[in-house]
Design an enzyme around this catalytic site. Structure first.
Site, short mmCIF file in Angstrom:
data_model
loop_
_atom_site.label_atom_id
_atom_site.label_comp_id
_atom_site.label_asym_id
_atom_site.label_seq_id
_atom_site.Cartn_x
_atom_site.Cartn_y
_atom_site.Cartn_z
N LYS A 51 21.45 16.00 -19.03
CA LYS A 51 22.54 16.63 -19.76
C LYS A 51 22.00 17.02 -21.14
O LYS A 51 21.74 16.17 -21.98
CB LYS A 51 23.73 15.68 -19.93
N PHE A 123 21.86 26.47 -15.42
CA PHE A 123 22.15 25.51 -14.36
C PHE A 123 23.13 26.04 -13.32
O PHE A 123 23.39 25.37 -12.33
CB PHE A 123 22.69 24.19 -14.94
#
Length: 283
Positions: A51, A123
């Protein structure tokens, strides 16, 4: 009297919301739920990635936008190389450099030298067909085809079980990372908040809108004592812990979206042991 004190009562009664300060239309993006290790979800069904502590950025094929929908003033050379299809990812400088990055992406006009240190790490391909595993392959092919240093695919990996996932989280956090993202391998693209995308962090965090202030007492006399925040479900709470002296002097403005960290939720759905973190990446 400080300007923010004169606005306190008005803000508390008017329910100022993000829409009042951001006229732009927010793009329809996928949003993460929180991974609950105690729920015994099978992490082997997911692709896992770090993350990134960056700024979420949506490329619609023509313009780069914040989560709020506002245009990002990136240099022309930065966006000219991007492909015509929609992309979703993070603008990133590196671990622990969010504040520096925030300053760069907020600056108008854009500073070329600063932007040459920024990468756009992808992503997701919004609206693309197929399972996420297939979209990963398309992202990697698109990055290779574009062939510019600032466009990169966020590395994805698999883990066999919860123990391996926790080990991966510990390694990322010890190295200065924020946490992990889990994206279900067989998930088709669906926008909004759903369990196809999960975040796994040592601490929980959330966002709320600044709708007012309470005055400080004692050593905070004449400054902000706490922010009055409104959660997405309409609940309100005061947040003073974590505010620096500078933030008490010049607090986030009314209508700003801020992030806070907390331990858990109370029975009535409010954050327990909440602590101010920063102005939100939503901008």
């Amino acid at each position: 009297m400080h300007k923010w004190l004169r606005w306190t009562s008005f803000a508390a009664l008017s329910g100022i919301c993000c829409a009042a300060s951001h006229a732009a239309v927010a793009p329809d993006m996928v949003l993460a739920q929180t991974y609950d290790a105690s729920a015994r979800a099978d992490p082997s069904l997911y692709w896992v990635s770090e993350k990134l502590d960056g700024v979420r950025a949506f490329w619609d094929g023509r313009e780069l936008r914040f989560r709020s929908g506002r245009r990002i003033a990136a240099p022309a050379w930065f966006t000219a190389a991007l492909p015509p299809e929609a992309l979703d990812g993070e603008l990133w400088l590196g671990r622990g450099r969010f504040d520096e990055l925030s300053g760069i992406v907020r600056t108008t006009p854009a500073a070329d030298d600063d932007w040459r240190r920024v990468s756009y790490r992808i992503f997701e391909l919004p609206g693309a067909p197929g399972a996420f595993s297939e979209r990963i392959e398309r992202i990697q092919a698109l990055v290779r085809r574009t062939d510019v240093a600032w466009l990169q695919a966020i590395p994805q990996f698999r883990v066999p079980d919860a123990a391996a996932l926790k080990k991966a989280l510990d390694e990322i956090v010890q190295a200065g990372g924020e946490g992990l993202m889990l994206h279900r391998a067989d998930a088709v693209y669906v926008s909004g908040r759903n369990d196809a995308l999960l975040k796994f962090k040592p601490q929980q965090d959330a966002e709320a809108i600044v709708v007012g202030y309470t005055p400080g007492k004692g050593r905070f006399q004449g400054h902000v004592g706490a922010l009055l925040l409104q959660m997405p479900d309409g609940k309100r709470f005061r947040l003073g812990s974590g505010l620096s002296a500078a933030e008490r002097e010049r607090p986030p403005p009314l209508g700003a979206v801020v992030s806070y960290r907390y331990q858990s939720l109370t029975p009535d759905g409010k954050p327990r042991f909440a602590r101010y973190w920063r102005r939100s990446e939503a901008f």
